[in-house]
Design a protein around this motif. Structure first.
Motif, PDB file in Angstrom:
ATOM      1  N   GLU A   1       0.849  -1.182   0.000  1.00  0.00           N
ATOM      2  CA  GLU A   1       0.000   0.000   0.000  1.00  0.00           C
ATOM      3  C   GLU A   1       0.889   1.237   0.000  1.00  0.00           C
ATOM      4  N   GLU A   2       0.289   2.370  -0.299  1.00  0.00           N
ATOM      5  CA  GLU A   2       1.040   3.623  -0.287  1.00  0.00           C
ATOM      6  C   GLU A   2       1.616   3.864   1.102  1.00  0.00           C
ATOM      7  N   GLY A   3       2.893   4.217   1.148  1.00  0.00           N
ATOM      8  CA  GLY A   3       3.573   4.438   2.415  1.00  0.00           C
ATOM      9  C   GLY A   3       4.369   3.231   2.878  1.00  0.00           C
ATOM     10  N   ASP A   4       4.103   2.058   2.301  1.00  0.00           N
ATOM     11  CA  ASP A   4       4.880   0.866   2.638  1.00  0.00           C
ATOM     12  C   ASP A   4       6.257   0.942   1.987  1.00  0.00           C
ATOM     13  N   PHE A   5       7.190   0.161   2.551  1.00  0.00           N
ATOM     14  CA  PHE A   5       8.511   0.031   1.949  1.00  0.00           C
ATOM     15  C   PHE A   5       8.628  -1.377   1.364  1.00  0.00           C
ATOM     16  N   VAL A   6       9.052  -1.440   0.108  1.00  0.00           N
ATOM     17  CA  VAL A   6       9.184  -2.731  -0.561  1.00  0.00           C
ATOM     18  C   VAL A   6      10.629  -2.926  -1.003  1.00  0.00           C
ATOM     19  N   THR A   7      11.079  -4.169  -0.970  1.00  0.00           N
ATOM     20  CA  THR A   7      12.387  -4.520  -1.532  1.00  0.00           C
ATOM     21  C   THR A   7      12.107  -5.181  -2.872  1.00  0.00           C
ATOM     22  N   ILE A   8      12.671  -4.587  -3.941  1.00  0.00           N
ATOM     23  CA  ILE A   8      12.297  -5.028  -5.283  1.00  0.00           C
ATOM     24  C   ILE A   8      13.526  -5.271  -6.160  1.00  0.00           C
ATOM     25  N   ASP A   9      13.289  -6.046  -7.226  1.00  0.00           N
ATOM     26  CA  ASP A   9      14.258  -6.210  -8.312  1.00  0.00           C
ATOM     27  C   ASP A   9      13.663  -5.556  -9.547  1.00  0.00           C
ATOM     28  N   LEU A  10      14.510  -4.853 -10.300  1.00  0.00           N
ATOM     29  CA  LEU A  10      14.064  -4.196 -11.529  1.00  0.00           C
ATOM     30  C   LEU A  10      14.900  -4.674 -12.701  1.00  0.00           C
ATOM     31  N   ALA A  11      14.232  -4.907 -13.841  1.00  0.00           N
ATOM     32  CA  ALA A  11      14.920  -5.256 -15.084  1.00  0.00           C
ATOM     33  C   ALA A  11      14.238  -4.514 -16.228  1.00  0.00           C
ATOM     34  N   ALA A  12      14.992  -4.238 -17.292  1.00  0.00           N
ATOM     35  CA  ALA A  12      14.436  -3.495 -18.429  1.00  0.00           C
ATOM     36  C   ALA A  12      14.838  -4.148 -19.735  1.00  0.00           C
ATOM     37  N   GLU A  13      13.921  -4.113 -20.717  1.00  0.00           N
ATOM     38  CA  GLU A  13      14.192  -4.641 -22.053  1.00  0.00           C
ATOM     39  C   GLU A  13      13.700  -3.659 -23.106  1.00  0.00           C
TER      40      GLU A  13
ATOM     41  N   THR B   1      18.931  -5.028  -8.132  1.00  0.00           N
ATOM     42  CA  THR B   1      18.320  -6.007  -7.227  1.00  0.00           C
ATOM     43  C   THR B   1      18.404  -5.500  -5.791  1.00  0.00           C
ATOM     44  N   GLY B   2      17.432  -5.920  -4.979  1.00  0.00           N
ATOM     45  CA  GLY B   2      17.438  -5.549  -3.567  1.00  0.00           C
ATOM     46  C   GLY B   2      17.247  -4.071  -3.328  1.00  0.00           C
ATOM     47  N   TYR B   3      16.501  -3.406  -4.198  1.00  0.00           N
ATOM     48  CA  TYR B   3      16.289  -1.963  -4.127  1.00  0.00           C
ATOM     49  C   TYR B   3      15.144  -1.661  -3.161  1.00  0.00           C
ATOM     50  N   SER B   4      15.425  -0.861  -2.117  1.00  0.00           N
ATOM     51  CA  SER B   4      14.392  -0.483  -1.149  1.00  0.00           C
ATOM     52  C   SER B   4      13.687   0.771  -1.623  1.00  0.00           C
ATOM     53  N   TYR B   5      12.366   0.713  -1.683  1.00  0.00           N
ATOM     54  CA  TYR B   5      11.600   1.829  -2.258  1.00  0.00           C
ATOM     55  C   TYR B   5      10.319   2.046  -1.470  1.00  0.00           C
ATOM     56  N   GLU B   6       9.989   3.336  -1.235  1.00  0.00           N
ATOM     57  CA  GLU B   6       8.740   3.682  -0.553  1.00  0.00           C
ATOM     58  C   GLU B   6       7.634   3.850  -1.586  1.00  0.00           C
ATOM     59  N   VAL B   7       6.584   3.041  -1.475  1.00  0.00           N
ATOM     60  CA  VAL B   7       5.482   3.076  -2.428  1.00  0.00           C
ATOM     61  C   VAL B   7       4.764   4.426  -2.334  1.00  0.00           C
ATOM     62  N   GLY B   8       4.590   5.050  -3.507  1.00  0.00           N
ATOM     63  CA  GLY B   8       3.886   6.331  -3.543  1.00  0.00           C
ATOM     64  C   GLY B   8       4.785   7.543  -3.424  1.00  0.00           C
TER      65      GLY B   8
ATOM     66  N   THR C   1      10.308  -4.694 -15.796  1.00  0.00           N
ATOM     67  CA  THR C   1       9.783  -5.799 -14.994  1.00  0.00           C
ATOM     68  C   THR C   1      10.186  -5.591 -13.545  1.00  0.00           C
ATOM     69  N   VAL C   2       9.189  -5.559 -12.646  1.00  0.00           N
ATOM     70  CA  VAL C   2       9.450  -5.392 -11.219  1.00  0.00           C
ATOM     71  C   VAL C   2       9.019  -6.655 -10.481  1.00  0.00           C
ATOM     72  N   THR C   3       9.895  -7.127  -9.592  1.00  0.00           N
ATOM     73  CA  THR C   3       9.603  -8.285  -8.748  1.00  0.00           C
ATOM     74  C   THR C   3       9.729  -7.870  -7.290  1.00  0.00           C
ATOM     75  N   VAL C   4       8.685  -8.142  -6.510  1.00  0.00           N
ATOM     76  CA  VAL C   4       8.681  -7.758  -5.104  1.00  0.00           C
ATOM     77  C   VAL C   4       9.286  -8.882  -4.259  1.00  0.00           C
ATOM     78  N   GLN C   5      10.337  -8.569  -3.519  1.00  0.00           N
ATOM     79  CA  GLN C   5      10.934  -9.543  -2.596  1.00  0.00           C
ATOM     80  C   GLN C   5      10.153  -9.599  -1.283  1.00  0.00           C
TER      81      GLN C   5
END
Length: 478
Positions: free
Chosen positions: A160-172, A184-191, A231-235
């Motif tokens: 949800e908005e305000g949560d912190f997620v650890t994600i992997d990002l890839a682009a093509e 990989t392992g990127y910490s990001y605050e949703v919103g 492509t985003v993957t949530v850890q």
């Protein structure tokens, strides 16, 4: 040297300069010496070729051209100094006559600072915001402080908005992986909106282990500006837990023992910030009010340069924030045409304001001391997070000291303007600018009164120092 000035427009002049040929002798000697080092003539070492041979093999015209090119900057500078004009930017120079052995003539068209009179500013009135600190503002500031001491715990739910997620990002792009856009392992605050466009929308509702693909424009790397499949993957999904606003938190986050003491300190700090903002508003509004009272012709090139500077500054900020220009305009809900018009108008006002403050500084005979330059550099260095010596060296090496002097001088002129302006807040309370400045500088009322009394006593105390007798006149040694 003879110089005539022709005013082409209120912001541009044409200098016509006539130079007796004998004034070019040092430049001719230098030209022969330089060319002598470059030519190779049998029987002569480099640098030792006589002038007649250089004229014969290289040509007198080449020597004259070298000498004139060397002399022009100094001659132009002398012409500007003698005519006492304030030039802006680089001149357009044209050689109109070069009569060997007789005379050099050239013209120089250049933008100049326009001539005008500063309007009367005594008693000018401006209104600024109130400096009252509300309980809601204290609560918001306290919440921000609690955020700094918050802890993250795994949440077994969708993001949800305000949560912190650890994600992997890839682009093509066209099925080819973009290596420098992957992480990989990127910490990001949703919103938060601090990463690539579309990421916040994609993350909403995603849980640990989910993967989603969306289209966006890359903002960095070799493929910057190109559209890619992201492509985003949530850890994992984490929620931030904030500490309670109690005495224990006050002791953890500050030097105070109780939460009420901490709130009182926040009220004091917010009040100081608001009074500082009041002074900033007063400076801006006083200048705006004075600008409305005067018409100043503006050189087109100076305005264009300011527009370019502002656009370059915006591009840098967008790169740092990971936004594209299109994304920024969309967020601001402006068309490209509207934004360009706003930038152009802001540039015109900035140039006009600079001219006004420059003239005010001249009228008030203001100057800049070395100590004032040092203080300004220290302040700027603190804001930039660099060492003052490092910034000072950079300013010196890049030739920005004259611009720095101009900036300090304009600030002093603006201070003079504010001292003569009547400033009230929206509640009708008149502000004492000097009292606010003393408070912001950490001076108490008692200190100010003591200083005033000391100055008064010094003025009332008679000077009992006897004038020293004159030294006997020295006779020249025989």
């Amino acid at each position: 040297m003879k110089t005539d000035v022709e005013e082409l427009t209120p912001t541009r002049v044409k200098l016509t300069v006539e130079v007796p040929f004998d004034e070019l002798k040092p430049n001719l000697d230098k030209a022969y010496k330089e060319i002598s080092k470059q030519v190779r003539i049998k029987g002569f070492r480099p640098g030792k070729v006589p002038a007649p041979l250089i004229d014969q093999y290289v040509g007198r015209g080449a020597v004259l051209q070298e000498a004139v090119n060397d002399a022009l900057p100094e001659l132009y500078g002398r012409a500007v100094e003698e005519t006492e004009i304030f030039v802006l930017g680089q001149p357009d120079v044209e050689i109109t006559a070069l009569d060997d052995g007789k005379e050099l003539s050239f013209t120089a068209e250049v933008d100049v600072r326009p001539k005008f009179e500063v309007p009367d500013y005594e008693g000018l009135e401006v209104t600024v915001d109130e400096a009252e600190v509300t309980d809601e503002e204290i609560a918001e500031t306290l919440d921000t402080l609690r955020e700094r001491f918050g802890s993250l715990t795994i949440a077994e739910r969708a993001a949800e908005e305000g949560d912190f997620v650890t994600i992997d990002l890839a682009a093509e792009i066209d099925g080819e992986a973009v290596e420098d856009a992957a992480t990989t392992g990127y910490s990001y605050e949703v919103g938060s909106g601090t990463s690539i466009e579309g990421l916040d929308d994609a993350l909403a509702g995603m849980s640990a282990g989910d993967t989603k693909t969306f289209t966006s424009t890359l903002v960095g790397g070799e493929r910057s500006g190109e559209e890619a499949e992201i492509t985003v993957t949530v850890q994992n999904v984490k929620v931030k837990n904030l500490p309670e606003a109690d005495d224990e938190f006050a002791q953890l986050a500050s030097e105070f023992d109780t939460i009420e003491e901490l709130r009182g300190d926040l009220r004091t700090r917010l009040g100081r910030n608001k009074r500082m903002q009041q002074l900033g508003q007063a400076r801006d509004k006083a200048l705006e009010a004075l600008l409305e009272k005067v018409e100043i012709p503006l050189p087109d090139q100076v305005v264009e340069d300011e527009v370019t500077r502002r656009n370059e500054q915006l591009e840098q900020q967008l790169q740092w924030s990971g936004l594209t220009r299109e994304g920024y305009l969309e967020r601001e809900e402006k068309t490209a045409e509207e934004f360009e018009a706003e930038v152009a108008e802001a540039a015109r006002q900035a140039v006009k304001g600079g001219f006004l403050l420059d003239q005010l500084a001249l009228d008030e005979e203001l100057g800049v001391e070395n100590e004032e330059l040092s203080d300004y550099v220290v302040t700027q260095a603190m804001q930039m997070g660099v060492q003052p010596q490092q910034l000072a060296q950079h300013l010196t090496d890049s030739g920005q000291i004259p611009a720095l002097v101009s900036e300090v001088l304009r600030n002093k002129a603006l201070n003079v303007l504010v001292e003569h302006v009547k400033i009230t807040d929206e509640a009708g309370n008149e502000l004492d600018v000097e009292a606010i400045q003393r408070e912001l500088n950490g001076e108490t009322t008692e200190t100010a009164e003591a200083d005033s009394e000391a100055e008064a006593e010094a003025e009332d105390t008679p000077d009992t120092t006897e004038e020293a007798p004159e030294a006997p006149e020295e006779k020249p040694a025989s």
